[in-house]
Motif scaffolding. Structure first.
Motif, PDB file in Angstrom:
ATOM      1  N   PRO A 195       3.857  -8.605  -0.457  1.00 20.56           N
ATOM      2  CA  PRO A 195       3.458  -8.873  -1.846  1.00 20.56           C
ATOM      3  C   PRO A 195       4.512  -9.661  -2.617  1.00 20.56           C
ATOM      4  O   PRO A 195       4.179 -10.427  -3.521  1.00 20.56           O
ATOM      5  N   ALA A 196       5.792  -9.499  -2.258  1.00 21.52           N
ATOM      6  CA  ALA A 196       6.843 -10.271  -2.925  1.00 21.52           C
ATOM      7  C   ALA A 196       6.683 -11.758  -2.605  1.00 21.52           C
ATOM      8  O   ALA A 196       6.894 -12.612  -3.473  1.00 21.52           O
ATOM      9  N   VAL A 197       6.289 -12.070  -1.373  1.00 21.16           N
ATOM     10  CA  VAL A 197       6.022 -13.468  -0.990  1.00 21.16           C
ATOM     11  C   VAL A 197       4.845 -13.997  -1.811  1.00 21.16           C
ATOM     12  O   VAL A 197       4.866 -15.137  -2.283  1.00 21.16           O
ATOM     13  N   PHE A 198       3.820 -13.169  -2.010  1.00 19.80           N
ATOM     14  CA  PHE A 198       2.670 -13.585  -2.818  1.00 19.80           C
ATOM     15  C   PHE A 198       3.088 -13.884  -4.252  1.00 19.80           C
ATOM     16  O   PHE A 198       2.672 -14.878  -4.842  1.00 19.80           O
ATOM     17  N   ILE A 199       3.929 -13.039  -4.815  1.00 21.73           N
ATOM     18  CA  ILE A 199       4.415 -13.257  -6.178  1.00 21.73           C
ATOM     19  C   ILE A 199       5.255 -14.528  -6.247  1.00 21.73           C
ATOM     20  O   ILE A 199       5.131 -15.323  -7.176  1.00 21.73           O
ATOM     21  N   ALA A 200       6.095 -14.754  -5.218  1.00 16.75           N
ATOM     22  CA  ALA A 200       6.924 -15.965  -5.176  1.00 16.75           C
ATOM     23  C   ALA A 200       6.064 -17.216  -5.076  1.00 16.75           C
ATOM     24  O   ALA A 200       6.410 -18.260  -5.633  1.00 16.75           O
TER      25      ALA A 200
END
Length: 123
Positions: free
Chosen positions: A16-21
């Protein structure tokens, strides 16, 4: 070095952090491309290598996806990714979303492979 269980738990937060990035304007374009590919692959309910294929079926879960995540994380500037990790900690509390439209690229790849094989056989 982190043990395998700690790293697996970190990957759950990293997706999910990659999605936010991916959605941040500060993320470089090459990182956004890889982030998009990683998210599509991670959220797709269809595996690139089906699980029913002995041994090879699990390569996507233990090699391909973690490799994509690791590569994508390296392309995102550390300060931006750390902010994204903080934002992502509570994003997937209820588990992995099941969005079938993420399966479309995987289905298209399989159709392409089948088409090439059939074309090679008929030639």
């Amino acid at each position: 070095m982190k043990n395998l269980k700690e790293r697996a738990n970190q990957l759950k937060v990293d997706i999910p952090a990659v999605f936010i990035a991916l959605r941040k304007k500060e993320t470089p374009i090459i990182a956004k491309i890889f982030a998009g590919l990683t998210i599509i692959y991670a959220l797709s309910p269809i595996d690139l290598i089906p699980d029913f294929i002995p041994v090879l079926g699990y390569l996507d879960d233990i090699i391909i996806l973690p490799g994509l995540i690791a590569l994508t994380v390296r392309l995102i500037p550390p300060n931006i990714f750390e902010e994204c990790r903080i934002d992502a900690e509570e994003l997937w509390i209820e588990g992995k979303p099941k969005n079938w439209y993420f399966a479309l690229p995987i289905v298209l790849i399989w159709f392409l492979v089948i088409f090439i094989v059939i074309k090679a056989i008929w030639s």
